[in-house]
Motif scaffolding. Structure first.
Motif, mmCIF file in Angstrom:
data_model
loop_
_atom_site.group_PDB
_atom_site.id
_atom_site.type_symbol
_atom_site.label_atom_id
_atom_site.label_comp_id
_atom_site.label_asym_id
_atom_site.label_seq_id
_atom_site.Cartn_x
_atom_site.Cartn_y
_atom_site.Cartn_z
ATOM 1 N N SER A 16 1.316 11.124 -4.847
ATOM 2 C CA SER A 16 1.906 10.828 -3.535
ATOM 3 C C SER A 16 2.108 9.336 -3.350
ATOM 4 O O SER A 16 3.116 8.893 -2.795
ATOM 5 N N ALA A 19 5.033 8.245 -5.291
ATOM 6 C CA ALA A 19 6.257 8.607 -4.567
ATOM 7 C C ALA A 19 6.572 7.571 -3.497
ATOM 8 O O ALA A 19 7.736 7.171 -3.336
ATOM 9 N N ARG A 20 5.557 7.109 -2.773
ATOM 10 C CA ARG A 20 5.783 6.082 -1.745
ATOM 11 C C ARG A 20 6.282 4.791 -2.371
ATOM 12 O O ARG A 20 7.173 4.138 -1.852
ATOM 13 N N THR A 25 10.370 11.629 -3.273
ATOM 14 C CA THR A 25 9.462 12.693 -2.846
ATOM 15 C C THR A 25 8.378 12.922 -3.905
ATOM 16 O O THR A 25 8.524 12.509 -5.057
ATOM 17 N N ARG A 26 7.319 13.625 -3.499
ATOM 18 C CA ARG A 26 6.267 13.982 -4.468
ATOM 19 C C ARG A 26 6.819 14.895 -5.552
ATOM 20 O O ARG A 26 6.382 14.844 -6.697
#
Length: 189
Positions: A16, A19-20, A25-26
């Protein structure tokens, strides 16, 4: 005699968080893990919640041209994970204490990069914004790992139903309060 692998020296990040960092997205990160043989191998965590070496991830994203500029919030979280590791909750408290304390008074022993990022974020928004952002990120991170530091929304709703209205002067006790999700939901506003 078997040697134990050395503990990672760089901060570890979840899918996650990758992804950030990359602004995707994850699911995209999950796809990268399956499709690219050169995607960094997990450096910790478990099969269901692998953790990756942040430096390796950044290098891979740069090579693949998949990264984007990292926000102050992401940088702050990464710096805190690097400085506090599994004791991230103490790090969050130290950041908020530092922000709430006048600069001329003694601060918690935080790395300079953390203090700089946190102060900049508080100046651009507010102390409340920084606290809310860090609390949300912490809550999301511990829910993914199955930690018991945050009461599940389902448990909070069940307790609220059983408890009903709580007087303003009531004393609440939660022996496993973590960050106080349940206490905040049940207690007076």
């Amino acid at each position: 005699m078997a040697q134990t692998p050395a503990a990672p020296t760089n901060p570890l990040v979840t899918g996650s968080e990758i992804a950030r960092i990359a602004g995707v997205t994850r699911a995209a990160v999950s796809n990268w893990r399956r499709r690219y043989d050169d995607f960094p191998a997990p450096a910790g965590g478990g099969a269901n919640s692998p953790l990756y070496d942040l430096a390796e991830v950044r290098a891979w994203l740069e090579t693949q041209r998949k990264g984007q500029d990292v926000t102050d919030e992401v940088q702050l979280w990464q710096e805190l994970r690097g400085a506090y590791g599994d004791d991230i909750l103490r790090g969050l408290g130290d950041v908020l204490q530092t922000l709430a304390t006048p600069e001329e008074r003694k601060q918690a022993a935080l790395p300079d990069a953390v203090i700089h990022l946190a102060r900049r974020m508080a100046q651009e928004g507010s102390l409340s914004d920084v606290a809310q952002g860090l609390a949300e990120r912490f809550t999301e991170s511990v829910r993914r790992t199955g930690s018991d530091q945050v009461s599940s929304p389902r448990l909070v709703r069940a307790v609220q139903q059983c408890v009903g209205d709580v007087p303003d002067d009531a004393v609440l006790f939660d022996p496993a309060c973590g960050i106080g999700t349940l206490l905040l939901a049940v207690g007076a506003d």
